[in-house]
Scaffold this active site. Structure first.
Site, PDB file in Angstrom:
ATOM      1  CE  LYS A   1      -3.876   2.253   0.420  1.00  0.00           C
ATOM      2  NZ  LYS A   1      -3.535   2.996  -0.805  1.00  0.00           N
TER       3      LYS A   1
ATOM      4  CD  GLN B   1       3.184   4.787   2.084  1.00  0.00           C
ATOM      5  OE1 GLN B   1       3.747   5.727   1.557  1.00  0.00           O
ATOM      6  NE2 GLN B   1       2.039   4.905   2.718  1.00  0.00           N
TER       7      GLN B   1
ATOM      8  CE  LYS C   1       4.186   7.311   5.003  1.00  0.00           C
ATOM      9  NZ  LYS C   1       4.715   8.631   5.128  1.00  0.00           N
TER      10      LYS C   1
ATOM     11  CE  LYS D   1       4.815   7.505  -2.373  1.00  0.00           C
ATOM     12  NZ  LYS D   1       4.085   8.097  -1.240  1.00  0.00           N
TER      13      LYS D   1
ATOM     14  N   GLY E   1      -2.673   8.421  -4.350  1.00  0.00           N
ATOM     15  CA  GLY E   1      -1.998   9.603  -4.883  1.00  0.00           C
ATOM     16  C   GLY E   1      -0.752   9.979  -4.082  1.00  0.00           C
ATOM     17  CG  ASP E   2       3.452  11.055  -2.975  1.00  0.00           C
ATOM     18  OD1 ASP E   2       3.300  10.975  -1.751  1.00  0.00           O
ATOM     19  OD2 ASP E   2       4.495  11.537  -3.484  1.00  0.00           O
TER      20      ASP E   2
ATOM     21  CB  THR F   1      -1.875  13.708   4.400  1.00  0.00           C
ATOM     22  OG1 THR F   1      -2.263  12.573   3.634  1.00  0.00           O
ATOM     23  CG2 THR F   1      -0.426  13.560   4.816  1.00  0.00           C
TER      24      THR F   1
ATOM     25  CG  ASN G   1      -3.823  16.253  -0.434  1.00  0.00           C
ATOM     26  OD1 ASN G   1      -3.376  15.632   0.511  1.00  0.00           O
ATOM     27  ND2 ASN G   1      -5.119  16.292  -0.707  1.00  0.00           N
TER      28      ASN G   1
ATOM     29  CB  SER H   1      -5.557   4.971   1.856  1.00  0.00           C
ATOM     30  OG  SER H   1      -5.414   6.047   0.959  1.00  0.00           O
TER      31      SER H   1
HETATM   32  P1  NDP Z   1       1.121  17.889  -4.149  1.00  0.00           P
HETATM   33  O1  NDP Z   1       1.574  17.531  -5.513  1.00  0.00           O
HETATM   34  O2  NDP Z   1      -0.320  18.100  -3.904  1.00  0.00           O
HETATM   35  O3  NDP Z   1       1.885  19.198  -3.649  1.00  0.00           O
HETATM   36  C1  NDP Z   1       3.268  19.227  -3.561  1.00  0.00           C
HETATM   37  C2  NDP Z   1       3.704  20.623  -3.146  1.00  0.00           C
HETATM   38  O4  NDP Z   1       5.100  20.588  -2.876  1.00  0.00           O
HETATM   39  C3  NDP Z   1       3.495  21.662  -4.221  1.00  0.00           C
HETATM   40  O5  NDP Z   1       3.259  22.898  -3.631  1.00  0.00           O
HETATM   41  C4  NDP Z   1       4.832  21.649  -4.954  1.00  0.00           C
HETATM   42  O6  NDP Z   1       5.127  22.856  -5.625  1.00  0.00           O
HETATM   43  C5  NDP Z   1       5.796  21.430  -3.804  1.00  0.00           C
HETATM   44  N1  NDP Z   1       7.004  20.717  -4.305  1.00  0.00           N
HETATM   45  C6  NDP Z   1       7.061  19.518  -4.928  1.00  0.00           C
HETATM   46  N2  NDP Z   1       8.316  19.193  -5.261  1.00  0.00           N
HETATM   47  C7  NDP Z   1       9.072  20.211  -4.842  1.00  0.00           C
HETATM   48  C8  NDP Z   1      10.451  20.480  -4.892  1.00  0.00           C
HETATM   49  N3  NDP Z   1      11.322  19.616  -5.451  1.00  0.00           N
HETATM   50  N4  NDP Z   1      10.884  21.637  -4.306  1.00  0.00           N
HETATM   51  C9  NDP Z   1      10.005  22.491  -3.723  1.00  0.00           C
HETATM   52  N5  NDP Z   1       8.682  22.282  -3.648  1.00  0.00           N
HETATM   53  C10 NDP Z   1       8.229  21.179  -4.210  1.00  0.00           C
HETATM   54  O7  NDP Z   1       1.717  16.752  -3.192  1.00  0.00           O
HETATM   55  P2  NDP Z   1       1.215  16.316  -1.748  1.00  0.00           P
HETATM   56  O8  NDP Z   1       0.763  17.489  -0.981  1.00  0.00           O
HETATM   57  O9  NDP Z   1       0.313  15.164  -1.915  1.00  0.00           O
HETATM   58  O10 NDP Z   1       2.566  15.736  -1.120  1.00  0.00           O
HETATM   59  C11 NDP Z   1       3.487  16.562  -0.416  1.00  0.00           C
HETATM   60  C12 NDP Z   1       4.399  15.688   0.430  1.00  0.00           C
HETATM   61  O11 NDP Z   1       3.600  14.936   1.370  1.00  0.00           O
HETATM   62  C13 NDP Z   1       5.212  14.639  -0.336  1.00  0.00           C
HETATM   63  O12 NDP Z   1       6.443  14.423   0.333  1.00  0.00           O
HETATM   64  C14 NDP Z   1       4.357  13.382  -0.213  1.00  0.00           C
HETATM   65  O13 NDP Z   1       5.121  12.194  -0.367  1.00  0.00           O
HETATM   66  C15 NDP Z   1       3.872  13.537   1.234  1.00  0.00           C
HETATM   67  N6  NDP Z   1       2.679  12.776   1.552  1.00  0.00           N
HETATM   68  C16 NDP Z   1       1.515  12.940   0.835  1.00  0.00           C
HETATM   69  C17 NDP Z   1       0.390  12.232   1.197  1.00  0.00           C
HETATM   70  C18 NDP Z   1      -0.931  12.462   0.541  1.00  0.00           C
HETATM   71  O14 NDP Z   1      -1.920  11.896   1.039  1.00  0.00           O
HETATM   72  N7  NDP Z   1      -1.034  13.245  -0.508  1.00  0.00           N
HETATM   73  C19 NDP Z   1       0.443  11.210   2.265  1.00  0.00           C
HETATM   74  C20 NDP Z   1       1.685  11.183   3.002  1.00  0.00           C
HETATM   75  C21 NDP Z   1       2.757  11.912   2.602  1.00  0.00           C
HETATM   76  P3  NDP Z   1       4.973  22.943  -7.225  1.00  0.00           P
HETATM   77  O15 NDP Z   1       3.503  23.028  -7.475  1.00  0.00           O
HETATM   78  O16 NDP Z   1       5.722  24.162  -7.567  1.00  0.00           O
HETATM   79  O17 NDP Z   1       5.599  21.699  -7.768  1.00  0.00           O
END
Ligand code: NDP
Length: 448
Positions: free
Chosen positions: A93, A114, A117, A129, A168-169, A212, A243, A380
């Site tokens: 997962k 993961q 977690k 993943k 998603g991620d 999250t 997100n 999830s």
């Molecule tokens: P999103 O794609 O919704 O948002 C990602 C955000 O981070 C955007 O604002 C993006 O900016 C920024 N970002 C991405 N890559 C970079 C980078 N290299 N440098 C600077 N900023 C960056 O992703 P999520 O919110 O879903 O995920 C964010 C984090 O949380 C990740 O590490 C993910 O693995 C983790 N996570 C997410 C979960 C979920 O349910 N969605 C669950 C658990 C963990 P820009 O738009 O400019 O790219």
């Protein structure tokens, strides 16, 4: 880094020699093993059955080319991955990430994290993943759809509700999940909950979108409460505006905090009056604009170019919610010198090892991502339960369960840290308790 336990050193040395070109993966394993020496010393079977060596390697690594046709009729090629890390506790997962920085090392580190977690949620899930170096930014809906369909043309044969359940991620939100699920359903001729994060009409769970970010704040609130504090009146900075960041903003604002800065990969916005999560949502989710447009909606806000600068904004609590290694030593030192009292990780592995050291050495509260961002996968897991039952639970029911799970994760980590003589070290507690659960399952299942 070297460990007190010789067996742990030999496992890490082997991994370093074999995977020298996979820095994120090695960083995640090293961080995990750091507090485990006394645990390994306590039971000779861990070494005898090479539990740590087997636990560190993914059970299966799937790599595939993804060919798709862009709006100009040109055939484009990307690279797809699914890392099925551990099935010790349940079906694999974990999410799918679409971002140009995706490579084998990033996929392996995320799948490794993961596993532990998912284990902390106490729901029956293994760890995995996947993703691709495809960048959805700047692509039309048609291009994103064709890419998702091409990606699923290979992935479908490796997943299933009892085998491996993606979600998603980064770069994979509700739109992408819809295209992926549609193609999966067509290829399998089956409607099953083999993907989570679905839209409500298609079997999704209420609260999954918020999970999250909300979970991060529930975890943070439990941690703060244990130290006689709360989010009330605190200044918070949240990196990212996707997100996790958006809904972390919503929940901690509801809890009485003021979110004074948020960012994207180009820059950050600051507003002492608080950043409005509804406007962020509108900019990022609906209009797919950059955060630089925020001051057009809220004139008191200021936009600053360069995302790393966000850590120079004075705050009480920092919640990194963008990506891995976004806080380095200099950023950590800036946070400390500006009076920050807590760092709660929302993104996966956002702090470098040196940054973690600087944060902990200065006495800040510190929560590792595998504990504090487990809310997404927890819901999830609840979506999988609802799909199996063919039932929908209310928002309130899922939210209450999420809160209970996050508070329980905090308690497990704090109690385990104390039990192993590392009181107050939530990072050590998270690693020890999740190691013990996965290791016990592996011992019980034999050498498979
Ligand atoms: P999103 O794609 O919704 O948002 C990602 C955000 O981070 C955007 O604002 C993006 O900016 C920024 N970002 C991405 N890559 C970079 C980078 N290299 N440098 C600077 N900023 C960056 O992703 P999520 O919110 O879903 O995920 C964010 C984090 O949380 C990740 O590490 C993910 O693995 C983790 N996570 C997410 C979960 C979920 O349910 N969605 C669950 C658990 C963990 P820009 O738009 O400019 O790219």
């Amino acid at each position: 880094m070297s460990f007190q336990n010789a067996y742990l050193n030999s496992v890490m040395d082997d991994l370093r020699a074999r995977y020298a070109h996979e820095p994120e993966y090695l960083q995640a394993v090293e961080e995990f093993l750091e507090p485990l020496s006394p645990v390994i010393d306590s039971d000779p079977r861990y070494e005898q059955q090479n539990i740590v060596g087997r636990m560190a390697e993914p059970e299966r690594l799937i790599c595939f080319p993804v060919s798709w046709v862009d709006d100009q009729g040109k055939t484009r090629l990307n690279h797809g991955f699914r890392v099925q890390h551990s099935s010790a506790l349940g079906p694999y997962k974990g999410g799918l990430r679409f971002h140009p920085s995706v490579n084998q090392s990033v996929m392996k580190f995320l799948a490794f994290e993961q596993t532990f977690k998912d284990c902390l949620t106490t729901l029956p899930m293994g760890g995995g993943k996947g993703g691709s170096d495809f960048d959805p930014k700047g692509k039309s809906d048609g291009e994103v759809m064709r890419f998702c369909q091409a990606f699923m043309n290979e992935l479908y044969r490796h997943i299933g509700e009892n085998t491996d359940v993606p979600a998603g991620d980064i770069g994979v939100g509700c739109r992408e999940i819809g295209y992926l699920f549609g193609r999966y359903k067509k290829l399998k001729n089956q409607w099953t909950g083999a993907i989570t994060g679905k839209s409500l009409a298609s079997g999704g769970s209420l609260t999954r979108t918020e999970a999250t970010g909300f979970g991060l704040c529930y975890f943070g609130a439990a941690y703060l409460a244990d130290h006689g504090q709360s989010f009330q009146g605190k200044k918070v900075i949240i990196s990212g505006s996707g997100n996790v960041a958006t809904y972390a903003n919503q929940k901690c604002t509801e809890m009485g905090a003021t979110v004074v800065a948020m960012s994207d990969s180009n820059g950050y916005v600051v507003d002492e009056n608080g950043i409005d999560f509804r406007i962020i949502q509108q900019i990022k989710e609906q209009k797919r604009e950059r955060i630089s447009t925020y001051p057009n909606y809220v004139p008191t806000a200021k936009y600053v170019e360069g995302c790393a600068g966000i850590w120079s904004v004075p705050c009480d609590i920092a919640m990194p919610c963008a990506t891995q290694n976004e806080i380095d030593t200099d950023s950590a030192k800036l946070l400390v010198s500006n009076g920050c009292k807590a760092v709660f990780e929302g993104s996966n592995m956002p702090c470098t090892p040196e940054a973690i050291q600087a944060i902990k050495a200065s006495g800040l509260l510190y929560s590792p991502s595998k504990a504090s961002n487990a809310g997404g996968v927890a819901v999830s897991g609840l979506e999988m339960s609802q799909n199996s039952e063919r039932l929908y639970w209310t928002f309130e029911a899922v939210d209450a369960k999420l809160k209970e799970i996050m508070e329980n994760i905090y308690r497990q980590c704090a109690d385990t840290a104390a039990k192993y003589g590392q009181e107050g070290d939530i990072q050590a507690g998270a690693n020890i308790v999740s190691f013990l659960k996965v290791a016990d399952a592996m011992l019980w299942q034999g050498v498979y």
